[in-house]
Write a protein that holds these residues in place. Structure first.
Motif, PDB file in Angstrom:
ATOM      1  N   ASP A   1      -7.375   2.781   4.533  1.00 56.05           N
ATOM      2  CA  ASP A   1      -6.016   2.307   4.824  1.00 56.05           C
ATOM      3  C   ASP A   1      -5.817   1.876   6.269  1.00 56.05           C
ATOM      4  OD1 ASP A   1      -5.132   2.859   2.142  1.00 56.05           O
ATOM      5  OD2 ASP A   1      -5.054   4.977   2.710  1.00 56.05           O
ATOM      6  N   ARG A   2      -6.893   1.586   6.966  1.00 53.48           N
ATOM      7  CA  ARG A   2      -6.801   1.107   8.349  1.00 53.48           C
ATOM      8  C   ARG A   2      -6.709  -0.415   8.341  1.00 53.48           C
ATOM      9  NH1 ARG A   2     -10.833   5.360   9.118  1.00 53.48           N
ATOM     10  NH2 ARG A   2     -12.310   3.766   8.461  1.00 53.48           N
TER      11      ARG A   2
ATOM     12  N   LEU B   1      -7.404  -4.021   9.306  1.00 54.80           N
ATOM     13  CA  LEU B   1      -8.580  -4.725   9.825  1.00 54.80           C
ATOM     14  C   LEU B   1      -8.205  -6.029  10.523  1.00 54.80           C
ATOM     15  CD1 LEU B   1     -10.976  -4.258   6.779  1.00 54.80           C
ATOM     16  CD2 LEU B   1     -10.920  -2.944   8.926  1.00 54.80           C
TER      17      LEU B   1
ATOM     18  N   HIS C   1      -5.451  -7.526   5.894  1.00 50.40           N
ATOM     19  CA  HIS C   1      -6.641  -6.899   5.323  1.00 50.40           C
ATOM     20  C   HIS C   1      -6.765  -5.461   5.823  1.00 50.40           C
ATOM     21  CE1 HIS C   1      -8.100 -10.641   3.597  1.00 50.40           C
ATOM     22  NE2 HIS C   1      -7.748 -11.225   4.730  1.00 50.40           N
ATOM     23  N   PHE C   2      -7.163  -4.564   4.903  1.00 56.51           N
ATOM     24  CA  PHE C   2      -7.298  -3.143   5.183  1.00 56.51           C
ATOM     25  C   PHE C   2      -8.624  -2.642   4.633  1.00 56.51           C
ATOM     26  CE2 PHE C   2      -2.875  -4.204   4.970  1.00 56.51           C
ATOM     27  CZ  PHE C   2      -2.299  -3.508   6.008  1.00 56.51           C
ATOM     28  N   ASP C   3      -9.130  -1.563   5.236  1.00 56.27           N
ATOM     29  CA  ASP C   3     -10.341  -0.959   4.691  1.00 56.27           C
ATOM     30  C   ASP C   3      -9.942   0.108   3.674  1.00 56.27           C
ATOM     31  OD1 ASP C   3      -9.667   1.377   6.104  1.00 56.27           O
ATOM     32  OD2 ASP C   3     -11.206   1.064   7.646  1.00 56.27           O
ATOM     33  N   ASP C   4     -10.936   0.764   3.087  1.00 62.21           N
ATOM     34  CA  ASP C   4     -10.674   1.764   2.051  1.00 62.21           C
ATOM     35  C   ASP C   4      -9.983   3.012   2.584  1.00 62.21           C
ATOM     36  OD1 ASP C   4     -11.769   0.094   0.136  1.00 62.21           O
ATOM     37  OD2 ASP C   4     -13.765   1.014   0.267  1.00 62.21           O
TER      38      ASP C   4
ATOM     39  N   TYR D   1      -0.562   3.670   5.012  1.00 66.66           N
ATOM     40  CA  TYR D   1      -1.181   2.892   6.079  1.00 66.66           C
ATOM     41  C   TYR D   1      -1.635   3.896   7.124  1.00 66.66           C
ATOM     42  CZ  TYR D   1       1.067  -1.123   3.926  1.00 66.66           C
ATOM     43  OH  TYR D   1       1.467  -2.083   3.034  1.00 66.66           O
TER      44      TYR D   1
ATOM     45  N   ARG E   1       0.838  -1.196   0.000  1.00 63.51           N
ATOM     46  CA  ARG E   1       0.000   0.000   0.000  1.00 63.51           C
ATOM     47  C   ARG E   1       0.874   1.249   0.000  1.00 63.51           C
ATOM     48  NH1 ARG E   1      -5.056  -1.679   1.102  1.00 63.51           N
ATOM     49  NH2 ARG E   1      -5.787   0.378   1.716  1.00 63.51           N
TER      50      ARG E   1
ATOM     51  N   HIS F   1      -1.626  -7.698  -2.676  1.00 63.44           N
ATOM     52  CA  HIS F   1      -2.031  -7.679  -1.266  1.00 63.44           C
ATOM     53  C   HIS F   1      -0.819  -7.853  -0.352  1.00 63.44           C
ATOM     54  CE1 HIS F   1      -2.246 -11.969  -2.476  1.00 63.44           C
ATOM     55  NE2 HIS F   1      -1.745 -12.182  -1.276  1.00 63.44           N
TER      56      HIS F   1
END
Length: 154
Positions: A111-112, A114, A106-109, A5, A2, A92
């Motif tokens: 950038d956090r 999960l 796994h991340f949300d939209d 983050y 990413r 990923h």
């Protein structure tokens, strides 16, 4: 994988970095101590970070931080997103432990983070080992990559 983050514990240091202010990275000290102790005991920590060009502010911050983790014994290397795509590497984030335990992040939209998903399918683990090795083969050491990027900005 990413370009950013959203880690609240880093936000103050990221702000200081962007303003050119000194920072002793208090949130990173336990990690650095753990890496030093583990590598002193013969363990190895390595990772490849895939980044977009031009670098985001967060990626520049990550490269700056990596000098300290590398100094503690971790080997962080860099690969551009275009290079990763050309090598058909996944998009990923994942961690491999001892080449036998796979955790997909796994991340949300926004950038956090999960959470991590433990993957136990041997075929999927082998595939991720292949991707790790391919990324490592083409990635550049942190110091070399940082120098390249600085020269391009100058």
């Amino acid at each position: 994988m990413r370009d950013r983050y959203d880690s609240s514990y880093e936000n103050e240091s990221l702000g200081k970095f962007l303003r050119g202010e000194p920072d002793d990275l208090p949130w990173m000290q336990d990690w650095l101590t753990m890496i030093r102790q583990a590598t002193d005991n013969g363990l190895r920590f390595s990772r490849v970070r895939v980044v977009s060009l031009p670098l985001t502010d967060y990626s520049r911050f990550g490269i700056w931080c990596a000098q300290f983790t590398n100094g503690a014994g971790e080997d962080i290397r860099y690969l551009t997103r275009d290079e990763a795509k050309a090598k058909e590497l996944p998009s990923h984030d994942y961690w491999l432990f001892d080449s036998s335990k796979l955790v997909r992040m796994h991340f949300d939209d926004a950038d956090r983070f999960l959470g991590g998903e433990l993957i136990e399918d041997p075929a999927v683990i082998v595939e991720h080992n292949y991707w790790r090795d391919a990324a490592w083969h083409h990635a550049r050491r942190r110091d070399d990559f940082a120098t390249e990027q600085q020269q391009q900005r100058d």
